[in-house]
Scaffold this motif. Structure first.
Motif, PDB file in Angstrom:
ATOM      1  N   ILE A 252     -21.978  -3.512  -0.609  1.00  0.00           N
ATOM      2  CA  ILE A 252     -21.486  -4.181  -1.830  1.00  0.00           C
ATOM      3  C   ILE A 252     -22.656  -4.840  -2.562  1.00  0.00           C
ATOM      4  O   ILE A 252     -22.828  -4.698  -3.775  1.00  0.00           O
ATOM      5  N   CYS A 256     -22.885  -2.901  -6.058  1.00  0.00           N
ATOM      6  CA  CYS A 256     -21.824  -3.363  -6.974  1.00  0.00           C
ATOM      7  C   CYS A 256     -22.327  -4.510  -7.854  1.00  0.00           C
ATOM      8  O   CYS A 256     -23.266  -5.209  -7.487  1.00  0.00           O
ATOM      9  N   TYR A 260     -18.483  -9.279  -9.047  1.00  0.00           N
ATOM     10  CA  TYR A 260     -17.320  -8.782  -8.291  1.00  0.00           C
ATOM     11  C   TYR A 260     -17.536  -8.778  -6.771  1.00  0.00           C
ATOM     12  O   TYR A 260     -16.672  -8.304  -6.036  1.00  0.00           O
ATOM     13  N   ILE A 264     -14.452  -7.624  -4.220  1.00  0.00           N
ATOM     14  CA  ILE A 264     -14.538  -6.320  -3.549  1.00  0.00           C
ATOM     15  C   ILE A 264     -14.555  -6.526  -2.037  1.00  0.00           C
ATOM     16  O   ILE A 264     -13.872  -5.826  -1.287  1.00  0.00           O
ATOM     17  N   ARG A 267     -11.105  -7.255  -0.878  1.00  0.00           N
ATOM     18  CA  ARG A 267     -10.268  -6.050  -0.843  1.00  0.00           C
ATOM     19  C   ARG A 267     -10.573  -5.227   0.414  1.00  0.00           C
ATOM     20  O   ARG A 267      -9.662  -4.656   1.015  1.00  0.00           O
ATOM     21  N   THR A 305      -6.584  -8.542  -4.832  1.00  0.00           N
ATOM     22  CA  THR A 305      -6.833  -8.317  -3.403  1.00  0.00           C
ATOM     23  C   THR A 305      -5.605  -7.719  -2.717  1.00  0.00           C
ATOM     24  O   THR A 305      -5.725  -6.838  -1.886  1.00  0.00           O
ATOM     25  N   VAL A 363     -12.277  -3.959 -11.364  1.00  0.00           N
ATOM     26  CA  VAL A 363     -12.684  -4.078  -9.949  1.00  0.00           C
ATOM     27  C   VAL A 363     -12.708  -2.699  -9.301  1.00  0.00           C
ATOM     28  O   VAL A 363     -13.650  -2.336  -8.588  1.00  0.00           O
ATOM     29  N   GLU A 364     -11.697  -1.917  -9.599  1.00  0.00           N
ATOM     30  CA  GLU A 364     -11.641  -0.559  -9.027  1.00  0.00           C
ATOM     31  C   GLU A 364     -12.858   0.259  -9.465  1.00  0.00           C
ATOM     32  O   GLU A 364     -13.432   0.996  -8.665  1.00  0.00           O
ATOM     33  N   GLU A 367     -16.038  -0.849  -7.591  1.00  0.00           N
ATOM     34  CA  GLU A 367     -16.161  -0.473  -6.177  1.00  0.00           C
ATOM     35  C   GLU A 367     -16.165   1.046  -5.982  1.00  0.00           C
ATOM     36  O   GLU A 367     -16.373   1.523  -4.858  1.00  0.00           O
ATOM     37  N   ILE A 372     -15.348   4.123   0.225  1.00  0.00           N
ATOM     38  CA  ILE A 372     -14.391   3.117   0.720  1.00  0.00           C
ATOM     39  C   ILE A 372     -13.759   3.554   2.045  1.00  0.00           C
ATOM     40  O   ILE A 372     -13.789   2.826   3.032  1.00  0.00           O
TER      41      ILE A 372
END
Ligand code: ATP
Ligand code: MG
Length: 393
Positions: A252, A256, A260, A264, A267, A305, A363-364, A367, A372
Motif C-alpha cells: 500500500i 497507493c 487513502y 485501503i 479494507r 470499509t 478508493v477502489e 487500490e 488484492i
C-alpha cells in the motif's frame, strides 16, 4: 463447613421454550471455569445454580470472583452452610451476618424450605432466626415490609444456608448460545471492550490481530495475547489468529496514494477477517470503531470499509464517548494493559492528510493497482494460531 455460591440466572429465565438450551450452556461454561479451582457439586434448581465445593481447601474468594465474570449470571450470592437445627441456623445468622446487621437500619428474615419434611414452617424458622438477630443487634429494627437488609435462610436436604444481598454478576447470555463472531483485536483501548460486549450477548469470539513485524514489535503482539488472556475470564477459551500484515502495508505504501493508506489498509483487514469468518463459520465481524473518533471512523469511511464484507459488522462502541469506553475498560481490567505504549500497525504508515469523506469508487480505483486476492490469500495462509485458556499459566 465451606460457604457455597448461588448463581442467579438473568435473561435466560425469559427464554421460554429455549430456556433448557441456554441453561445447559451456562452449566457447561460454569463447569469449565471451575475446573481449575477445585472440585464442586453443581445443582440447578428453579433457575438458580448451586455451586458447592467438595473440599475445605477450595479458595471460595477466587471462585466468587470467577463466577461474577460468567455471562448469563445476573447475580452471585455467597452463603454460609450450617446444621439445620433452629439453634445452629440462628447462631450462624448472628455470626455470618454480623457486619451487614450492624450497617443496616432495619432487617427481616426470609426462609425457603427445599426440605418439605422439616418440622418447622418457613414462617416459624424466620421468626426464630429473626428473634435471635434482633436480640444480638438491638439497634437494627425489624421491618417486614421495607427492610434495608434481608437475611435469607434456605433449608436444604442435608444442611441449611444463610445469606444476605447478592453481588452483581456479569449479566448477558451464556457464551456459545449466540454463535461465533470474528473480533478485530488491536492493542488499543476500544477493541477489548467491543469484544467483551459482543461476547456478553452469548457469542463465542475469535480474535484476529494484524501484526506488522518488524514495524510493530514482538512486545506489541504479546500485549494483544495478554489482553486476550484477560478477556478469557469473560469469553472463555479463545484462539487468537495472528495475521502477517507487513507485506500488505508495504505494498500500500509503495503503490497507493497516501491520502487513502488507512482506508485501503482497513479494507484489507476486513477482507481477511471475512476470510477467517468463512473458515470458522462465524456470522459477524466485530470492531471497536466509534463514530467520529478518527478520520477512518466517519460514516463515509465506515461505509468504504464494510463494503468488502458479506457478514454484518458489529460496532458495539459506535455511540459511546471515550470516557464511557475507558470506564468499561477499567471495569473489565484491560485498561492498564491497553495504555502500554506499543505501536499498532494502524499507526505505522499514517497519512498526513487522510480523507475523512472518501468516495468508494475513488478508493477502489486507488487500490486497483494491488493484487488484492493474492495478498489476502498470502495473509490468510500465513496465520499463526495461539490458543488462550482462562486462569494461570
Ligand atoms: P482500538 O483502541 O481498538 O485500537 P482505535 O480507536 O485505535 O481502536 P483504529 O486504530 O482506527 O481505532 O482501529 C479501529 C478498529 O480496527 C479497532 O477497534 C479494531 O477493532 C480494529 N483494529 C485496528 N488495528 C488492528 C490490529 N492491528 N489488529 C486487529 N484489529 C485492529
Ligand atoms: Mg488502535
Amino acid at each position: 463447613m465451606q460457604d457455597i455460591l448461588l448463581l442467579k440466572q438473568g435473561e435466560i429465565v425469559l427464554k421460554g421454550l429455549n430456556k433448557k438450551y441456554f441453561e445447559q450452556k451456562l452449566v457447561q461454561n460454569v463447569k469449565r471455569r471451575l475446573a481449575r479451582l477445585g472440585e464442586f457439586e453443581i445443582t440447578c434448581l428453579q433457575s438458580i445454580l448451586y455451586v458447592e465445593p467438595k473440599s475445605e481447601a477450595v479458595d471460595m474468594d477466587a471462585v466468587q470472583e470467577a463466577m461474577t465474570k460468567v455471562f448469563g449470571v445476573a447475580a452471585v450470592v455467597r452463603a454460609a452452610g450450617c446444621e439445620k437445627t433452629p439453634e445452629a441456623m440462628a447462631a450462624k445468622a448472628v455470626e455470618y451476618m454480623a457486619d451487614a446487621m450492624r450497617a443496616a437500619k432495619s432487617f427481616k428474615v426470609e426462609t425457603k424450605r427445599a426440605d418439605k419434611s422439616y418440622p418447622m414452617t418457613s414462617i416459624q424458622i424466620s421468626q426464630y432466626v429473626g428473634g435471635a438477630l434482633a436480640e444480638a443487634f438491638p439497634d437494627t429494627a425489624v421491618d417486614v415490609h421495607d427492610p434495608a437488609l434481608t437475611v435469607h435462610v434456605e433449608v436444604r436436604e442435608t444442611q441449611a444456608f444463610i445469606h444476605g444481598a447478592p453481588l452483581p454478576g456479569a449479566g448477558g447470555l451464556p457464551v456459545g448460545c449466540g454463535g461465533t463472531a470474528v473480533t478485530l483485536l488491536s492493542g488499543g483501548i476500544d477493541s477489548p471492550v467491543s469484544t467483551y460486549m459482543i461476547a456478553k450477548r452469548g457469542v463465542h469470539m475469535i480474535p484476529v490481530h494484524f501484526f506488522s513485524f518488524p514495524y510493530t514489535s514482538e512486545l506489541a503482539k504479546q500485549k494483544v495475547l495478554d489482553l486476550a488472556k484477560i478477556l478469557t475470564d469473560y469469553c472463555g477459551r479463545m484462539t487468537v489468529e495472528v495475521v502477517p500484515f507487513t507485506h500488505i502495508q508495504t505494498e500500500i505504501r509503495d503503490k497507493c496514494p497516501e491520502e487513502y493508506f488507512t482506508l485501503i489498509m482497513r479494507r484489507f483487514m476486513m477482507r481477511i477477517a471475512q476470510g477467517v469468518a468463512d473458515r470458522n463459520g462465524a456470522k459477524a465481524l466485530v470492531t471497536g470503531e466509534n463514530l467520529g473518533q478518527v478520520a477512518s471512523q466517519t460514516m463515509e469511511a465506515l461505509g468504504c470499509t464494510e463494503a468488502v464484507c458479506r457478514v454484518p459488522v458489529l460496532r458495539p462502541l459506535i455511540g459511546f464517548d471515550k470516557e464511557e469506553i475507558v470506564r468499561l475498560a477499567r471495569r473489565i481490567g484491560t485498561f492498564e494493559l491497553s495504555t502500554l505504549p506499543y505501536e499498532d500497525c494502524c499507526t505505522v504508515f499514517t497519512p498526513r492528510h487522510p480523507r475523512t469523506k472518501p468516495r468508494i469508487d475513488a478508493v477502489e480505483e486507488a487500490e486497483a493497482v494491488l493484487d488484492i486476492d493474492g495478498l489476502v490469500k498470502e495473509a490468510l495462509d500465513g496465520i499463526e494460531r495461539v490458543r488462550i485458556e482462562p486462569g494461570e499459566e
